[in-house]
Motif scaffolding. Structure first.
Motif, PDB file in Angstrom:
ATOM      1  N   ILE A 105     -12.171   0.229  -2.463  1.00 31.41           N
ATOM      2  CA  ILE A 105     -11.433   0.439  -3.711  1.00 31.41           C
ATOM      3  C   ILE A 105     -10.142   1.206  -3.465  1.00 31.41           C
ATOM      4  O   ILE A 105      -9.109   0.911  -4.069  1.00 31.41           O
ATOM      5  CB  ILE A 105     -12.324   1.188  -4.735  1.00 31.41           C
ATOM      6  N   PHE A 106     -10.170   2.178  -2.552  1.00 33.78           N
ATOM      7  CA  PHE A 106      -9.021   3.072  -2.393  1.00 33.78           C
ATOM      8  C   PHE A 106      -8.058   2.686  -1.273  1.00 33.78           C
ATOM      9  O   PHE A 106      -6.889   3.081  -1.311  1.00 33.78           O
ATOM     10  CB  PHE A 106      -9.503   4.502  -2.164  1.00 33.78           C
ATOM     11  N   TYR A 107      -8.507   1.924  -0.306  1.00 26.87           N
ATOM     12  CA  TYR A 107      -7.634   1.629   0.827  1.00 26.87           C
ATOM     13  C   TYR A 107      -7.235   0.152   0.925  1.00 26.87           C
ATOM     14  O   TYR A 107      -6.610  -0.248   1.916  1.00 26.87           O
ATOM     15  CB  TYR A 107      -8.303   2.040   2.139  1.00 26.87           C
ATOM     16  N   SER A 108      -7.605  -0.651  -0.050  1.00 24.83           N
ATOM     17  CA  SER A 108      -7.258  -2.068   0.013  1.00 24.83           C
ATOM     18  C   SER A 108      -6.280  -2.417  -1.102  1.00 24.83           C
ATOM     19  O   SER A 108      -6.063  -1.632  -2.022  1.00 24.83           O
ATOM     20  CB  SER A 108      -8.516  -2.939  -0.118  1.00 24.83           C
ATOM     21  N   SER A 109      -5.714  -3.585  -1.003  1.00 27.66           N
ATOM     22  CA  SER A 109      -4.781  -4.055  -2.038  1.00 27.66           C
ATOM     23  C   SER A 109      -5.479  -4.973  -3.022  1.00 27.66           C
ATOM     24  O   SER A 109      -4.852  -5.821  -3.651  1.00 27.66           O
ATOM     25  CB  SER A 109      -3.608  -4.786  -1.387  1.00 27.66           C
ATOM     26  N   LEU A 120       0.828  -1.211   0.000  1.00 25.48           N
ATOM     27  CA  LEU A 120       0.000   0.000   0.000  1.00 25.48           C
ATOM     28  C   LEU A 120       0.859   1.256   0.000  1.00 25.48           C
ATOM     29  O   LEU A 120       0.566   2.224  -0.709  1.00 25.48           O
ATOM     30  CB  LEU A 120      -0.947   0.008   1.203  1.00 25.48           C
ATOM     31  N   ILE A 121       1.920   1.269   0.781  1.00 30.81           N
ATOM     32  CA  ILE A 121       2.803   2.434   0.824  1.00 30.81           C
ATOM     33  C   ILE A 121       3.532   2.590  -0.505  1.00 30.81           C
ATOM     34  O   ILE A 121       3.573   3.692  -1.075  1.00 30.81           O
ATOM     35  CB  ILE A 121       3.819   2.304   1.985  1.00 30.81           C
ATOM     36  N   GLN A 122       4.100   1.507  -0.991  1.00 35.44           N
ATOM     37  CA  GLN A 122       4.811   1.540  -2.272  1.00 35.44           C
ATOM     38  C   GLN A 122       3.882   2.020  -3.394  1.00 35.44           C
ATOM     39  O   GLN A 122       4.234   2.893  -4.187  1.00 35.44           O
ATOM     40  CB  GLN A 122       5.339   0.141  -2.597  1.00 35.44           C
ATOM     41  N   VAL A 146      -4.751   0.150   8.115  1.00 38.04           N
ATOM     42  CA  VAL A 146      -4.757  -1.313   8.049  1.00 38.04           C
ATOM     43  C   VAL A 146      -5.080  -1.961   9.397  1.00 38.04           C
ATOM     44  O   VAL A 146      -5.140  -3.197   9.483  1.00 38.04           O
ATOM     45  CB  VAL A 146      -3.402  -1.847   7.528  1.00 38.04           C
ATOM     46  N   THR A 147      -5.284  -1.142  10.427  1.00 35.26           N
ATOM     47  CA  THR A 147      -5.625  -1.723  11.740  1.00 35.26           C
ATOM     48  C   THR A 147      -6.931  -1.125  12.272  1.00 35.26           C
ATOM     49  O   THR A 147      -7.987  -1.743  12.158  1.00 35.26           O
ATOM     50  CB  THR A 147      -4.484  -1.477  12.746  1.00 35.26           C
ATOM     51  N   GLU A 148      -6.857   0.082  12.825  1.00 34.02           N
ATOM     52  CA  GLU A 148      -8.031   0.686  13.463  1.00 34.02           C
ATOM     53  C   GLU A 148      -9.202   0.848  12.500  1.00 34.02           C
ATOM     54  O   GLU A 148     -10.350   0.539  12.840  1.00 34.02           O
ATOM     55  CB  GLU A 148      -7.669   2.057  14.048  1.00 34.02           C
ATOM     56  N   ALA A 149      -8.939   1.369  11.315  1.00 31.30           N
ATOM     57  CA  ALA A 149     -10.028   1.646  10.369  1.00 31.30           C
ATOM     58  C   ALA A 149     -10.749   0.373   9.963  1.00 31.30           C
ATOM     59  O   ALA A 149     -11.971   0.369   9.787  1.00 31.30           O
ATOM     60  CB  ALA A 149      -9.475   2.356   9.136  1.00 31.30           C
ATOM     61  N   ILE A 150     -10.014  -0.723   9.831  1.00 27.17           N
ATOM     62  CA  ILE A 150     -10.641  -1.978   9.450  1.00 27.17           C
ATOM     63  C   ILE A 150     -11.497  -2.532  10.580  1.00 27.17           C
ATOM     64  O   ILE A 150     -12.579  -3.081  10.366  1.00 27.17           O
ATOM     65  CB  ILE A 150      -9.555  -3.006   9.040  1.00 27.17           C
ATOM     66  N   VAL A 151     -11.039  -2.327  11.827  1.00 24.56           N
ATOM     67  CA  VAL A 151     -11.762  -2.866  12.990  1.00 24.56           C
ATOM     68  C   VAL A 151     -12.949  -1.979  13.359  1.00 24.56           C
ATOM     69  O   VAL A 151     -14.073  -2.461  13.556  1.00 24.56           O
ATOM     70  CB  VAL A 151     -10.807  -3.016  14.192  1.00 24.56           C
ATOM     71  N   PHE A 152     -12.710  -0.663  13.447  1.00 25.36           N
ATOM     72  CA  PHE A 152     -13.740   0.259  13.955  1.00 25.36           C
ATOM     73  C   PHE A 152     -14.484   1.008  12.844  1.00 25.36           C
ATOM     74  O   PHE A 152     -15.421   1.754  13.115  1.00 25.36           O
ATOM     75  CB  PHE A 152     -13.102   1.273  14.913  1.00 25.36           C
ATOM     76  N   GLY A 153     -14.073   0.843  11.620  1.00 24.84           N
ATOM     77  CA  GLY A 153     -14.759   1.501  10.515  1.00 24.84           C
ATOM     78  C   GLY A 153     -14.037   2.773  10.084  1.00 24.84           C
ATOM     79  O   GLY A 153     -13.304   3.401  10.854  1.00 24.84           O
ATOM     80  N   TYR A 210      -1.834  10.437   1.892  1.00 26.81           N
ATOM     81  CA  TYR A 210      -2.610  10.184   3.108  1.00 26.81           C
ATOM     82  C   TYR A 210      -2.467   8.713   3.505  1.00 26.81           C
ATOM     83  O   TYR A 210      -2.386   8.380   4.699  1.00 26.81           O
ATOM     84  CB  TYR A 210      -4.077  10.534   2.854  1.00 26.81           C
ATOM     85  N   ILE A 211      -2.436   7.835   2.515  1.00 26.28           N
ATOM     86  CA  ILE A 211      -2.251   6.407   2.793  1.00 26.28           C
ATOM     87  C   ILE A 211      -0.840   6.146   3.333  1.00 26.28           C
ATOM     88  O   ILE A 211      -0.657   5.376   4.273  1.00 26.28           O
ATOM     89  CB  ILE A 211      -2.487   5.588   1.512  1.00 26.28           C
ATOM     90  N   VAL A 212       0.146   6.821   2.740  1.00 26.91           N
ATOM     91  CA  VAL A 212       1.538   6.628   3.156  1.00 26.91           C
ATOM     92  C   VAL A 212       1.716   7.011   4.621  1.00 26.91           C
ATOM     93  O   VAL A 212       2.328   6.268   5.408  1.00 26.91           O
ATOM     94  CB  VAL A 212       2.486   7.446   2.255  1.00 26.91           C
ATOM     95  N   PHE A 213       1.168   8.167   5.009  1.00 28.89           N
ATOM     96  CA  PHE A 213       1.396   8.693   6.368  1.00 28.89           C
ATOM     97  C   PHE A 213       0.437   8.114   7.399  1.00 28.89           C
ATOM     98  O   PHE A 213       0.659   8.269   8.599  1.00 28.89           O
ATOM     99  CB  PHE A 213       1.297  10.214   6.361  1.00 28.89           C
ATOM    100  N   ASN A 214      -0.633   7.474   6.946  1.00 30.38           N
ATOM    101  CA  ASN A 214      -1.601   6.900   7.890  1.00 30.38           C
ATOM    102  C   ASN A 214      -1.759   5.394   7.678  1.00 30.38           C
ATOM    103  O   ASN A 214      -2.816   4.828   7.952  1.00 30.38           O
ATOM    104  CB  ASN A 214      -2.964   7.588   7.721  1.00 30.38           C
ATOM    105  N   TYR A 215      -0.702   4.777   7.235  1.00 31.11           N
ATOM    106  CA  TYR A 215      -0.764   3.362   6.870  1.00 31.11           C
ATOM    107  C   TYR A 215      -1.191   2.484   8.051  1.00 31.11           C
ATOM    108  O   TYR A 215      -2.097   1.658   7.926  1.00 31.11           O
ATOM    109  CB  TYR A 215       0.599   2.915   6.340  1.00 31.11           C
TER     110      TYR A 215
END
Length: 653
Positions: free
Chosen positions: A189-193, A64-66, A120-127, A111-116
């Motif tokens: 679409i935007f935050y997954s691999s 995701l970062i790459q 991949v942890t909190e957002a997936i669990v808590f939304g 935003y993905i790079v700095f909040n990776y």
């Protein structure tokens, strides 16, 4: 090319080449008068290339970062380089709104790079939060707009249709599904691999970029010109030598160029005027260059960008892909080469005088310029990763360039080289991102399995009909999509249908890969042929028809390696494989002779039909089919010879 060969070529002015590229390829419709903004694009492009080289050396970051840094930086460049309309490309500077879009596109991805860790942890669990959804929505829109600017509208329309399908699944009369809310769909679409940052972008951010940069290094250091000189020196003096040299040179150039249109224009600027001077009709000159340039994408060891994605999709390592692709590529170029030969015989066109060709003795003194390509091939065959092989190839090419004055780059040119590498990769990156949207929707909704079932139902369970419908789908998609995006979509939707019939995975993927590529020379939307026709001053549609005749192998070979995958080295044994290769090469000669209308002498309609039939029988890798085909081919040749002796026609030499 040598100076003498260059004079014969009568190369069109650079402005004419740029005009043709702009007309037939949105990829090159970038701004020409950047002014002070040029320093900014130079810096951003250099940063992107250095990032790719650095991660190739030390190893990539998490996908995701790459991918986010790779895509975000590329999108920023696209908005600065490509205007909203092609007609605005010559306007000075960069409009304020495009600068804002560039910053926004980079910001959404960074935003993905700095909040990776959070994503991949909190957002997936808590939304995901409302801010996350807004950034994802903006990111998707900016990807689509950037793709429209540097590639064109068709792929964007397909991606938008996929998004609408994901949203309104329950209300669609066919292929209905439960549907997804926009917050869930956009963040997936935007935050997954599995979508935008899926396999295409992952491969683009590791392998593809480096090989595209390698091609830029060869061209900018003029090492790539050695390929053209070598082709003309080796084949230019024979019958139809200019066209044979064009086919050979374009195949070599195509190994390091991912664009059929760009390769047609750059190589064709030399070869097409030479072919016309030699006596070839303009539409044939355009067709020869277009068919050879298009075939460059299937020519190992580098091939087109889609080949790297194929390695990931099929699980077959890239160093095996290039070995598997070798036999079909040889058959393709042999078919084009023989088509050129028989046409030259029919028209009585000879080769060039030796004094107009590069001297082979001089070329042998520069044979070390092939070392970068040899390094890449050697490392790939030795099992090194593609990124490692490309990195060493780039280093070898740059080191070699400093040994000669005509290949040496100044510090300013080296800096510009970094930007040119980024510019070359932009269309591929945008195509991978937009294609990723389609793939994300297909996998999320299960559309792939549904469409595969639909194709099977439409084909009434008949394997040949299924292959035919899959071919048509690939060619139609290829008329509006670049090869990479076309392969990604068809590999996701169409290839699974072939697998239902027990076709090996590699054969199914090569099938859709080949037909996606030949769309560039298939009328009515044959962009490579149109570009060649622009250089030749020929009728574009006639050029496309001639290109299809020359590249007829590309329309036959995929059916053969699907029905009998031995040509792709699947369960191949040495003697049967060697026999299949020999009979296939002879068969391509018969098919080319039949299509062109010349074998021992000019062929009548019946002889042409018999030659094509004999060729098809020879190409099929089964000895009990090939032997009667060989007998038929020999019979036609003997009959033509006897007919000529009786009629006192001059036989072919």
């Amino acid at each position: 090319m040598s100076e003498s060969a260059g004079r014969v070529a009568g190369q069109p002015p650079e402005g004419r080449q740029r005009e043709l590229l702009r007309k037939y390829s949105a990829e090159t419709a970038y701004r020409t008068r950047l002014g002070k903004w040029g320093w900014i694009t130079l810096a951003i492009g250099a940063v992107l290339t250095i990032f790719q080289l650095y991660t190739a050396f030390r190893g990539p970051y998490p996908s995701l970062i790459q991918g986010a840094f790779h895509l975000g930086t590329a999108l920023g460049l696209i908005f600065l380089l490509y205007p909203a309309r092609k007609a605005w490309a010559d306007r000075a500077g960069v409009p304020f709104y495009d600068a804002v879009l560039a910053v926004a596109a980079m910001g959404c991805n960074y935003y993905i790079v700095f909040n990776y860790e959070y994503l991949v942890t909190e957002a997936i669990v808590f939304g995901f939060t409302t801010v996350d959804v807004l950034i994802a929505s903006a990111g998707i829109i900016l990807v689509l707009e950037a793709t429209r600017r540097c590639i064109g509208l068709p792929i964007v329309l397909i991606a938008v249709a996929a998004l609408l399908y994901g949203l309104f699944g329950p209300y669609i009369p066919i292929f209905a599904h439960a549907g997804f809310s926009w917050p869930r769909l956009s963040t997936n679409i935007f935050y997954s691999s599995a979508a935008i940052f899926g396999t295409p972008i992952q491969v683009s951010s590791t392998f593809i970029y480096l090989f595209l940069f390698f091609g830029v290094v060869l061209m900018k250091t003029r090492i790539g010109q050695f390929f053209t000189d070598l082709a003309f020196g080796a084949t230019g003096r024979f019958t139809g030598g200019t066209a044979k040299a064009a086919v050979t040179a374009s195949g070599l150039q195509g190994m390091v160029s991912g664009s059929s249109v760009a390769n047609t224009v750059t190589s064709g600027a030399f070869t097409i005027p030479m072919m016309k001077r030699a006596g070839f009709r303009p539409e044939f000159a355009a067709a020869s260059e277009a068919s050879a340039s298009t075939g460059g994408q299937i020519m190992p060891p580098l091939m087109g960008a889609a080949a790297f994605i194929m390695a990931e999709y099929t699980g077959v390592p890239y160093n095996e892909i290039i070995i598997i692709a070798f036999i079909p590529a040889v058959l393709y170029f042999s078919g084009v080469f023989m088509g050129v030969h028989f046409t030259a015989k029919r028209e009585g066109i000879l080769g060039l005088p030796r004094e107009q060709l590069p001297a082979l003795a001089g070329l042998l003194k520069r044979i070390d310029l092939l070392l970068p390509l040899a390094v890449i091939i050697g490392l790939l065959l030795a099992g090194r990763t593609p990124s490692s092989a490309a990195l060493y190839g780039i280093g070898t090419a740059l080191a070699l360039s400093f040994l000669r004055r005509d290949t040496r780059l100044s510090p300013k040119e080296l800096l510009k080289l970094l930007e040119d590498g980024a510019r070359t990769a932009l269309p591929v990156i945008a195509a991978c991102a937009s294609a990723g949207i389609v793939v994300g929707i297909v996998t999320t909704t299960g559309l792939g399995a549904i469409v595969a079932g639909g194709l099977l139902e439409l084909a009434l369970g008949q394997f040949f009909l299924l292959m035919f419908f899959t071919m048509i789908a690939c060619i139609i998609l290829g008329m509006g999509l670049p090869t990479t995006a076309n392969y990604v979509v068809t590999a996701t939707i169409a290839a699974p249908a072939l697998l239902e019939f027990g076709v090996p995975v590699i054969a199914a993927h090569f099938f859709v890969f080949y037909f996606g590529i030949v769309a560039d020379i298939t009328p009515p939307v044959c962009l490579a042929a149109y570009a060649g026709a622009g250089l030749a001053g020929a009728n574009p549609l006639k050029s496309g028809v001639n290109a299809v005749k020359l590249a007829i192998a590309a329309f036959i070979i995929p059916y053969i390696f699907v029905t009998n995958p031995m040509l792709l080295l699947v369960d191949a044994e040495p003697f049967p494989l060697a026999l299949a290769i020999v009979t296939a090469l002879v068969g391509m000669g018969a098919i080319s002779a039949g299509v062109v209308g010349y074998f021992v002498r000019r062929a009548n309609f019946l002889e042409r039909l018999l030659l094509v039939a004999a060729g098809l029988m020879l190409v099929y890798p089964e000895i009990f089919v090939s032997l009667p085909g060989l007998a038929l081919m020999v019979a036609v040749g003997v009959f033509q010879y006897v007919r000529g002796r009786v009629g006192k026609e001059p036989a072919a030499s």
